[in-house]
Scaffold this active site. Structure first.
Site, PDB file in Angstrom:
ATOM      1  N   ASP A 213       0.824  -1.213   0.000  1.00 23.12           N
ATOM      2  CA  ASP A 213       0.000   0.000   0.000  1.00 23.12           C
ATOM      3  C   ASP A 213       0.859   1.264   0.000  1.00 23.12           C
ATOM      4  O   ASP A 213       1.948   1.283   0.561  1.00 23.12           O
ATOM      5  CB  ASP A 213      -0.918  -0.015   1.233  1.00 23.12           C
ATOM      6  CG  ASP A 213      -2.062   0.983   1.106  1.00 23.12           C
ATOM      7  OD1 ASP A 213      -2.382   1.387  -0.039  1.00 23.12           O
ATOM      8  OD2 ASP A 213      -2.630   1.371   2.137  1.00 23.12           O
TER       9      ASP A 213
ATOM     10  N   ASN B 212       1.242   3.408  -2.989  1.00 28.31           N
ATOM     11  CA  ASN B 212       1.726   3.832  -4.317  1.00 28.31           C
ATOM     12  C   ASN B 212       1.232   5.229  -4.688  1.00 28.31           C
ATOM     13  O   ASN B 212       1.983   6.061  -5.193  1.00 28.31           O
ATOM     14  CB  ASN B 212       1.221   2.882  -5.414  1.00 28.31           C
ATOM     15  CG  ASN B 212       1.821   1.500  -5.295  1.00 28.31           C
ATOM     16  OD1 ASN B 212       2.760   1.304  -4.541  1.00 28.31           O
ATOM     17  ND2 ASN B 212       1.278   0.546  -6.043  1.00 28.31           N
TER      18      ASN B 212
ATOM     19  N   ARG C  98       0.033   7.747  -2.759  1.00 27.05           N
ATOM     20  CA  ARG C  98       0.575   8.828  -1.933  1.00 27.05           C
ATOM     21  C   ARG C  98       2.038   9.099  -2.282  1.00 27.05           C
ATOM     22  O   ARG C  98       2.486  10.240  -2.307  1.00 27.05           O
ATOM     23  CB  ARG C  98       0.435   8.474  -0.444  1.00 27.05           C
ATOM     24  CG  ARG C  98      -0.944   8.775   0.101  1.00 27.05           C
ATOM     25  CD  ARG C  98      -1.172   8.082   1.418  1.00 27.05           C
ATOM     26  NE  ARG C  98      -1.396   6.655   1.238  1.00 27.05           N
ATOM     27  CZ  ARG C  98      -1.287   5.768   2.214  1.00 27.05           C
ATOM     28  NH1 ARG C  98      -0.928   6.153   3.415  1.00 27.05           N
ATOM     29  NH2 ARG C  98      -1.540   4.501   1.975  1.00 27.05           N
TER      30      ARG C  98
ATOM     31  N   HIS D 283       2.194   3.365  -9.149  1.00 25.21           N
ATOM     32  CA  HIS D 283       1.877   1.953  -9.409  1.00 25.21           C
ATOM     33  C   HIS D 283       3.002   1.287 -10.204  1.00 25.21           C
ATOM     34  O   HIS D 283       3.360   0.142  -9.947  1.00 25.21           O
ATOM     35  CB  HIS D 283       0.550   1.828 -10.153  1.00 25.21           C
ATOM     36  CG  HIS D 283      -0.640   2.243  -9.321  1.00 25.21           C
ATOM     37  ND1 HIS D 283      -0.823   1.801  -8.023  1.00 25.21           N
ATOM     38  CD2 HIS D 283      -1.702   3.045  -9.589  1.00 25.21           C
ATOM     39  CE1 HIS D 283      -1.945   2.326  -7.535  1.00 25.21           C
ATOM     40  NE2 HIS D 283      -2.496   3.085  -8.463  1.00 25.21           N
TER      41      HIS D 283
ATOM     42  N   LEU E 125      10.274 -20.690  -5.148  1.00 22.32           N
ATOM     43  CA  LEU E 125       9.308 -19.820  -4.476  1.00 22.32           C
ATOM     44  C   LEU E 125       7.911 -19.945  -5.095  1.00 22.32           C
ATOM     45  O   LEU E 125       7.766 -19.959  -6.317  1.00 22.32           O
ATOM     46  CB  LEU E 125       9.774 -18.361  -4.609  1.00 22.32           C
ATOM     47  CG  LEU E 125       8.851 -17.300  -4.000  1.00 22.32           C
ATOM     48  CD1 LEU E 125       8.978 -17.269  -2.481  1.00 22.32           C
ATOM     49  CD2 LEU E 125       9.154 -15.909  -4.571  1.00 22.32           C
TER      50      LEU E 125
ATOM     51  N   ARG F  72      -4.875  -1.801   8.987  1.00 26.77           N
ATOM     52  CA  ARG F  72      -6.073  -2.615   8.770  1.00 26.77           C
ATOM     53  C   ARG F  72      -5.771  -3.714   7.760  1.00 26.77           C
ATOM     54  O   ARG F  72      -4.752  -3.687   7.077  1.00 26.77           O
ATOM     55  CB  ARG F  72      -7.252  -1.747   8.321  1.00 26.77           C
ATOM     56  CG  ARG F  72      -6.953  -0.861   7.123  1.00 26.77           C
ATOM     57  CD  ARG F  72      -8.192  -0.028   6.731  1.00 26.77           C
ATOM     58  NE  ARG F  72      -7.875   0.918   5.680  1.00 26.77           N
ATOM     59  CZ  ARG F  72      -7.741   2.237   5.863  1.00 26.77           C
ATOM     60  NH1 ARG F  72      -7.895   2.756   7.064  1.00 26.77           N
ATOM     61  NH2 ARG F  72      -7.449   3.023   4.851  1.00 26.77           N
TER      62      ARG F  72
END
Ligand code: IPE
Ligand code: IPE
Ligand code: MG
Length: 256
Positions: free
Chosen positions: A26, A28, A30, A43, A137, A200
Site C-alpha cells: 500500500d 503507491n 501517496r 503503481h 518460491l 487494517r
C-alpha cells in the site's frame, strides 16, 4: 528482473525465517502525489519494488510470498486508474512469465478472475501452466481478491461437494473450510506486512491471518527496499509465537 540467487539450505520449521509472507503493498498513490506525479507513476514504481521483494524472498529461503495486488473493492476507484492497474497487471504477466519460470517460481493467481478480460484470463492460465511444476518460491498474486469472497466461495464449494446429510458431519470436521480456500495447500502465512501506514486488513486474508505475525510500517510501498524487507524479517525473528500455549510450554516444546 535479474534473479541470480545461489541456492541455500531450505527453510525449516525451526528457522526464524517465515515460510510464508503475505503483503499488502500500500502507498503507491501517496508516494506519487508527494512527488507531484500521477498515481500511475506510483503503481509502476510499485511493480519494480515487487520484483526486488521476490528476489529478497528467494535469497532468504522464504517458500511462499502472497501479495495483494487488487482488492475486490478497488473497482470503486476512478475508471482510469482501474484500467491502468489492469494494463499493468497484464503487461507484467506477459513480460515476466519467462523470468519467473527461469527462476523456478510457481505462480498462482487467486481471486475472482471471471471479472477480468478474456486476454487476461488466458494469460493467467498460460503462466500458471508454464510454472506449475516449478519447485522454488511460490508467488501468489491476489487480484480481484477479497477475504470475504474467499470464505463465501469456500462455503459454496463445500456445499456443492457434499449432500446435506454428509455435510452435517463434514462441517464439524477439522480443515473442511480450509480445504476449499484459494490458498489450500500452501503453508499458512507467518508474517503479514502492510506498508503505507494504515493499520487494517482491508479484506485481504481473513481466515489465513488467524495466527500470523502482523507488521505495519509507514514506509510507502515504492520505498520498501531490501533494507526495509530485512527490518521486517528481523522483527519477525524476535517474536515469540505461542499459538495459545504459555511461554513456558513453548520453551518446553522447543527443548523436546
Ligand atoms: C496500493 O497503493 C496499490 C493498490 C491498491 C492497487 P494505493 O493505490 O492504495 O496507494 P495509496 O494508499 O492511495 O497511497
Ligand atoms: C488494499 O489497499 C488493497 C491493495 C493493496 C491491493 P487499499 O488502499 O485499497 O486499502 P484501503 O482502501 O486503504 O483500506
Ligand atoms: Mg491504499
Amino acid at each position: 528482473m535479474g534473479l541470480q540467487v545461489a541456492s541455500e539450505p531450505k527453510n525449516t520449521s525451526e528457522s526464524k525465517v517465515p515460510r510464508h509472507i503475505a503483503i499488502i503493498m500500500d502507498g503507491n498513490g501517496r508516494w506519487a502525489t508527494k512527488k507531484n506525479r500521477p498515481r500511475s507513476f506510483g503503481h509502476r514504481a510499485g511493480v519494480e519494488v515487487l520484483k526486488g521483494t521476490i528476489e529478497s524472498c528467494i535469497k532468504n529461503n522464504v517458500e511462499c510470498l502472497s501479495v495483494f495486488a487488487f482488492s475486490s473493492e478497488n473497482w470503486r476507484r476512478p475508471e482510469k486508474e482501474v484500467h491502468l492497474l489492469m494494463e499493468l497487471f497484464l503487461t507484467m504477466l506477459k513480460s515476466q512469465a519467462k523470468v519467473l519460470h527461469n527462476n523456478n517460481i510457481k505462480l498462482h493467481i487467486i481471486g475472482q478472475r471471471e471479472a477480468f478480460s478474456k486476454a487476461m484470463q488466458t494469460k493467467i492460465k498460460e503462466v500458471e501452466n508454464l510454472t506449475h511444476e516449478n519447485t522454488g518460491l511460490t508467488l501468489v498474486i491476489a487480484a480481484n481478491y477479497g477475504g470475504q469472497w474467499d470464505l463465501e466461495q469456500a462455503s459454496q464449494s463445500l456445499l456443492k461437494q457434499h449432500s446435506k446429510q454428509a455435510l452435517a458431519g463434514e462441517l464439524l470436521a477439522d480443515n473442511s473450510i480450509e480445504q476449499h480456500l484459494s490458498t489450500y495447500g500452501m503453508p499458512e502465512p507467518d508474517l503479514f506486512i502492510r506498508t503505507g501506514g494504515e493499520k487494517r486488513i482491508s479484506n485481504f486474508f481473513l481466515w489465513q491471518l488467524a495466527y500470523c505475525e502482523l507488521y505495519f510500517t509507514d514506509i510507502l510501498w515504492p520505498d520498501f527496499d531490501e533494507c526495509e524487507f530485512s527490518k521486517a524479517l528481523k522483527e519477525y525473528s524476535v517474536r515469540q509465537r505461542k499459538f495459545g500455549h504459555t511461554a513456558e510450554q513453548v520453551q518446553e516444546l522447543k527443548q523436546n
